[in-house]
Write an enzyme that holds these catalytic residues in place. Structure first.
Site, PDB file in Angstrom:
ATOM      1  CE  LYS A  66      50.029  33.225  35.226  1.00 35.20           C
ATOM      2  NZ  LYS A  66      50.179  34.489  35.953  1.00 35.20           N
ATOM      3  CE  LYS A 107      42.776  28.772  37.729  1.00 29.16           C
ATOM      4  NZ  LYS A 107      43.618  29.752  38.433  1.00 29.16           N
ATOM      5  CE  LYS A 163      40.888  37.184  36.232  1.00 27.39           C
ATOM      6  NZ  LYS A 163      41.526  38.369  36.819  1.00 27.39           N
TER       7      LYS A 163
END
Ligand code: AMP
Ligand code: TRP
Length: 337
Positions: free
Chosen positions: A115, A198, A201
């Protein structure tokens, strides 16, 4: 008190709709587990604010996520389904756990590293760094034994175990050591356009992401455009045919059929037919969920009432654990007046 096994899981209200990976990797599994266990499911809004958020959107996404839990089959009278920030004990226990978490230990969390790279070092906050510690607090407050999550959360549950054991050995037996429950076959659903990463969202492009709340026609189109390969055979081979393997996995879980029966049915028929069949199964499941979500969202007061009731139930359990932990570390109890 029940003698059922305590189970805890949660999801971030970080989008207007959950995606297929959340549905298969989390919700479907939760639904199966809720009957035999004493389950707590949270909408982790305090986690969602560890990256930049729009306040109005966060509020609306929190309700929408709750509605999707319910529409997908989480029963708020059997399970405790609540919003994390409604139970202040989460933030309070997280602080205690921050004080026993190593800086290096937290730095090794791969999701934090990913992230940080994605959001750029200027926007990386202490909150994002402490994200896994808050998650540990979520789990430990409820004496959860089982934590059903996707593969990407395994490391966070490991950290939770380490922190619980450390706290127990330093301050005396306080927390139950939890275990991750990861369903191997469905632990990772991949992006339809990029079947080696993956489904997420926060994917850069949404072309390969199936949203639970999308119009059925949009969902069908995305499935028909899924990336496959030039080989043409409907065979499950994760290494060499990741696109087809992903479609077969999704099909198998959502239709509750074995992969080999699907291979047999579609042998020699090509990818078009496989995709058509899959699109029917997915829209057949998500269509009714979408309608139920819209119904639930049409009465926000009722939804909020339900969430408040469930938060009360959660707080009852959480406050007992928090009080014990405060006492163990030596915080002076506030005298009753
Ligand atoms: P998140 O959207 O990151 O809050 O994830 C919520 C839950 O969904 C977690 O248990 C994840 O492990 C699970 N999950 C998210 N994406 C996927 C995916 N592509 N495949 C399987 N599980 C997933
Ligand atoms: N970090 C989890 C995710 O992104 C969400 C989460 C927060 C969670 N607290 C939790 C999952 C406690 C299980 C248990 O998916």
């Amino acid at each position: 008190m029940t003698d059922k096994t305590r189970l805890y899981s949660g999801m971030q209200p970080s989008a207007e709709s959950l995606q297929l990976g959340n549905y298969i990797g989390a919700l479907l599994n939760w639904k199966k587990l809720q009957e035999a266990n004493d389950a707590f499911f949270s909408i982790v809004d305090l986690h969602a604010i560890t990256v930049a958020q729009d306040p109005a959107l966060l509020r609306s996404n929190t309700r929408r996520t709750a509605a999707q839990y319910i529409a997908a089959g989480i029963d708020p009278s059997a399970s405790t389904l609540y919003v994390q920030s409604h139970v202040p004990a989460h933030a309070e226990l997280a602080w205690l756990l921050n004080t026993i978490t190593g800086f290096g230990e937290a730095s090794r969390m791969t999701q934090f590293k990913d992230k940080s790279l994605r959001h750029g070092s200027d926007s990386v906050t202490v909150g994002l760094f402490a994200y896994p510690v808050l998650m540990a607090a979520d789990i430990l407050l409820y004496d959860a034994k089982i934590v059903p999550v996707g593969e990407d959360q395994r490391q966070h549950v490991e950290l939770t175990r380490d922190l619980a054991a450390r706290f127990n050995s330093r301050f005396g037996e306080t927390f139950v050591i939890p275990e991750a429950d990861i369903v191997k076959e469905t632990a990772k659903i991949y992006d339809l356009q990029n079947p080696t990463s993956k489904m997420s969202k926060s994917a850069e492009s949404h072309a390969g992401v199936i949203w639970v709340l999308d119009e059925p026609s949009v969902t069908a189109k995305k499935i028909m455009r899924a990336v496959t390969d030039a080989d043409g055979g409907v065979v499950f081979d994760r290494e060499n045919k990741p696109g087809v393997a992903n479609l077969l996995t999704i099909y198998s879980v959502m239709a509750n059929r074995s992969i080999s029966s699907l291979e047999d049915e579609y042998a020699g028929r090509g990818y078009g037919d496989l995709k058509k069949g899959l699109a029917e199964v997915v829209t057949g499941t998500f269509g009714p969920i979408r309608e139920r979500v819209l119904e639930l969202l049409a009465d926000p007061a009722e939804l909020d009432r339900l969430l408040a009731q469930n938060a009360d139930r959660a707080a009852e359990v959480a406050n007992v654990t928090l009080a014990k932990a405060y006492d163990r570390v030596g915080l002076l109890p506030r005298p009753r007046r």
